[in-house]
Design a protein around this motif. Structure first.
Motif, PDB file in Angstrom:
ATOM      1  N   ASN A  71       0.084   3.846   8.263  1.00 18.41           N
ATOM      2  CA  ASN A  71      -0.065   5.137   8.944  1.00 18.41           C
ATOM      3  C   ASN A  71      -1.075   6.030   8.227  1.00 18.41           C
ATOM      4  OD1 ASN A  71       1.824   4.553  11.006  1.00 18.41           O
ATOM      5  ND2 ASN A  71       3.521   5.109   9.629  1.00 18.41           N
ATOM      6  N   GLY A  72      -2.197   5.437   7.847  1.00 20.31           N
ATOM      7  CA  GLY A  72      -3.256   6.204   7.225  1.00 20.31           C
ATOM      8  C   GLY A  72      -3.111   6.408   5.735  1.00 20.31           C
ATOM      9  N   VAL A  73      -2.065   5.864   5.110  1.00 19.55           N
ATOM     10  CA  VAL A  73      -1.833   6.005   3.673  1.00 19.55           C
ATOM     11  C   VAL A  73      -2.138   4.664   2.996  1.00 19.55           C
ATOM     12  CG1 VAL A  73      -0.171   6.571   1.861  1.00 19.55           C
ATOM     13  CG2 VAL A  73      -0.063   7.740   4.080  1.00 19.55           C
ATOM     14  N   LYS A  74      -2.884   4.716   1.892  1.00 15.57           N
ATOM     15  CA  LYS A  74      -3.116   3.511   1.108  1.00 15.57           C
ATOM     16  C   LYS A  74      -1.934   3.281   0.190  1.00 15.57           C
ATOM     17  CE  LYS A  74      -8.149   3.010   0.880  1.00 15.57           C
ATOM     18  NZ  LYS A  74      -9.361   3.109   0.040  1.00 15.57           N
ATOM     19  N   GLU A  75      -1.282   2.142   0.324  1.00 18.99           N
ATOM     20  CA  GLU A  75      -0.089   1.833  -0.470  1.00 18.99           C
ATOM     21  C   GLU A  75      -0.388   0.706  -1.457  1.00 18.99           C
ATOM     22  OE1 GLU A  75       3.581   3.158   2.449  1.00 18.99           O
ATOM     23  OE2 GLU A  75       3.029   1.021   2.359  1.00 18.99           O
ATOM     24  N   ARG A 114      -5.071   9.609   0.999  1.00 24.21           N
ATOM     25  CA  ARG A 114      -3.686   9.790   0.567  1.00 24.21           C
ATOM     26  C   ARG A 114      -3.200   8.442   0.059  1.00 24.21           C
ATOM     27  NH1 ARG A 114       0.603  12.959   0.392  1.00 24.21           N
ATOM     28  NH2 ARG A 114      -0.537  14.680   1.327  1.00 24.21           N
ATOM     29  N   VAL A 115      -2.708   8.434  -1.182  1.00 31.63           N
ATOM     30  CA  VAL A 115      -2.270   7.183  -1.796  1.00 31.63           C
ATOM     31  C   VAL A 115      -0.779   7.249  -2.097  1.00 31.63           C
ATOM     32  CG1 VAL A 115      -4.529   6.693  -2.776  1.00 31.63           C
ATOM     33  CG2 VAL A 115      -2.907   7.990  -4.108  1.00 31.63           C
ATOM     34  N   ARG A 116      -0.150   6.099  -1.998  1.00 34.15           N
ATOM     35  CA  ARG A 116       1.278   5.966  -2.315  1.00 34.15           C
ATOM     36  C   ARG A 116       1.421   4.754  -3.211  1.00 34.15           C
ATOM     37  NH1 ARG A 116       3.440   5.539   2.790  1.00 34.15           N
ATOM     38  NH2 ARG A 116       3.506   7.831   2.925  1.00 34.15           N
ATOM     39  N   ILE A 117       1.898   4.974  -4.437  1.00 32.07           N
ATOM     40  CA  ILE A 117       2.021   3.875  -5.398  1.00 32.07           C
ATOM     41  C   ILE A 117       3.491   3.630  -5.696  1.00 32.07           C
ATOM     42  CG2 ILE A 117       1.308   2.950  -7.621  1.00 32.07           C
ATOM     43  CD1 ILE A 117      -0.512   5.987  -6.606  1.00 32.07           C
ATOM     44  N   TYR A 159       5.089   7.292  -6.259  1.00 33.53           N
ATOM     45  CA  TYR A 159       4.176   8.412  -6.489  1.00 33.53           C
ATOM     46  C   TYR A 159       3.288   8.544  -5.250  1.00 33.53           C
ATOM     47  CZ  TYR A 159       5.381   7.931 -11.470  1.00 33.53           C
ATOM     48  OH  TYR A 159       6.045   7.851 -12.670  1.00 33.53           O
ATOM     49  N   GLU A 160       3.072   9.790  -4.814  1.00 36.43           N
ATOM     50  CA  GLU A 160       2.246   9.995  -3.625  1.00 36.43           C
ATOM     51  C   GLU A 160       1.430  11.275  -3.790  1.00 36.43           C
ATOM     52  OE1 GLU A 160       2.645  10.319   1.264  1.00 36.43           O
ATOM     53  OE2 GLU A 160       4.303   9.517   0.060  1.00 36.43           O
TER      54      GLU A 160
END
Length: 469
Positions: A71-75, A114-117, A159-160
């Motif tokens: 959904n547009g977030v790099k995970e 937007r990144v999500r790790i 983390y986001e």
């Protein structure tokens, strides 16, 4: 390289129920695929499969972590865990790292992403991750106890944040930092500009690596984490020369080298044959007016430096830390200097007791690079590495920039040793040698005449106002 399926299969065989139970089955299914790497060679650049386009970096003796778009977030998925890292052929170290290696994989994103790790902890103690140099919410900064609870063993935290500015950054723990960073826990982060930037030039080759150091006793595998300064292995991306890959470029390429320092001391990084400018730090790109040509720049503890130059001189060019002890392996710092000491009277007596004894340092240390002295298993020679003309007599923080006119664009393969064109190499002089000039001849006019030295009394006169002194 292993996948998430392989990882959780192996984890279950090794008591992975604790880790699996730390997140719900729904959350577990939602985790990005785990990618792990155990190959110490330099991986090819990762061309972005989706998201905003960018020119990828090449991590020296490392790799870039893949991601998925949600959904547009790099995970991304990082796993903090014990790893085995080959420092150089003939030596491996038991370290802590991420996704199978130390340092962990490079994370590449684009300004505005937007990144999500997802961070899974497989260490024997709690941990966190600090995103060094990033602008982000305080609660995502990763200082255990200050910004967040520690990540317990077996748990996964998320983390986001938005990658707000382009630049060169790092990630590392802020939990039991002395131990965890001394064990090799760190990684590189690059945020590419989303559009053409007035201070960030487009380059043809973009390399990155971290400076790190270890104190590992000869014959052992685990770093001594309480060491403050007296390290014996100086490394780039946890590799020592000759285990550090060369930087292979095409003549005429615009080249960028990004360096981060997570050792306990500074490193003056020196490039032969070219001048560069410091085009960026962990604070961002440097203003044009602040840049000047250099061949050596100091990278202090906790700093990033971004070097740009034009590779316009063909050849093999040394690239290294200019602290001479940092281009050596497994040094014994308490060994006395033996230059000029005549061993002949005692060598036979010693070899009768110790047959493998070898004279050390009588004429300097260069001989040590060619001797095959017995050393403990899992220990690197102090000086090593062979070039086309003999021993290079280096170790530690040393590599070679290889500039070739026939290197194809985008080709990062090692072209081999450079063949020096005729009449462009130092050679032995075989003609007559003039007699040395002696000091008593060269200094006739300035020397005092021979004879009895005259004594002279020196009288000190003080100003009247200083009579009380």
């Amino acid at each position: 390289m292993t996948t998430r399926r392989d990882f959780f299969k192996n984890l279950g065989m090794a008591g992975g129920a604790v880790a699996a139970a730390s997140v719900s089955s729904v959350a577990l299914a939602a985790l990005p695929e785990l990618v792990s790497m155990d190959n110490p060679d330099t991986a090819s650049p990762l061309t972005p499969p989706n998201g905003r386009p960018y020119n990828p970096v090449v991590t020296l003796n490392g790799w870039t972590l893949p991601w998925r778009m949600n959904n547009g977030v790099k995970e991304f998925h990082l796993v903090a865990e014990p790893v085995v890292r080959e420092i150089a052929p003939g030596m491996k170290a038991h370290l802590w790292g991420y996704n199978g290696q130390s340092p962990g994989p490079t994370i590449e994103v684009v300004e505005g992403d937007r990144v999500r790790i997802f961070v899974t902890n497989r260490l024997p103690e709690h941990t966190t991750i600090h995103w060094h140099g990033q602008r982000l919410p305080s609660g995502m900064d990763g200082v255990g106890g200050l910004n967040q609870k520690q990540i317990p063993v077996g748990k996964t935290f998320v983390y986001e944040f938005v990658a707000r500015r382009p630049g060169t950054f790092m990630y590392h723990p802020h939990a039991d930092e002395m131990t965890q960073m001394a064990m090799g826990m760190m990684g590189f982060w690059v945020t590419h500009p989303k559009e053409r930037h007035p201070l960030i030039e487009t380059v043809d080759r973009d390399f990155c690596f971290l400076l790190n150091a270890y104190d590992i006793d000869p014959g052992s595998y685990t770093p001594k984490v309480n060491t403050m300064l007296d390290f014996n292995l100086w490394t780039w991306n946890s590799r020592s020369f000759p285990g550090i890959d060369s930087l292979n470029v095409r003549k005429g390429d615009k080249v960028r080298i990004r360096i981060g320092n997570l050792t306990m001391t500074n490193h003056p990084m020196h490039l032969h044959g070219h001048e560069f400018v410091v085009s960026g730090t962990d604070g961002g790109p440097t203003p044009i007016g602040s840049r000047w040509p250099e061949v050596t720049t100091d990278v202090a503890v906790g700093q990033m430096r971004q070097l740009d130059f034009l590779a316009d001189e063909e050849g093999d060019w040394a690239f290294h830390c200019h602290k001479s002890h940092h281009t050596m392996n497994a040094m014994g710092h308490d060994v006395p200097t033996m230059i000029g000491v005549d061993h002949r009277g005692v060598v036979k007596q010693i070899t009768d007791l110790i047959p493998d004894y070898m004279v050390m340092g009588e004429r300097g240390m260069a001989d040590m690079g060619e001797m095959e002295m017995p050393i403990p298993d899992n220990t690197l020679p102090m000086m090593t590495g062979q070039g086309p003309y003999g021993a290079v007599e280096m170790g530690g923080m040393f590599s070679v920039l290889k500039v070739r006119r026939d290197q194809k664009p985008g080709d990062y393969r090692d072209p081999g040793w450079y063949k020096q064109p005729k009449n462009t190499q130092a050679y032995e002089w075989t003609g007559p040698v003039a007699a040395a000039t002696r000091s008593h001849d060269a200094g006739k006019g300035a020397m005092r005449p021979a004879g009895k030295a005259q004594s002279q009394e020196v009288v000190v006169r003080k100003p009247g106002s200083h009579g009380q002194h």
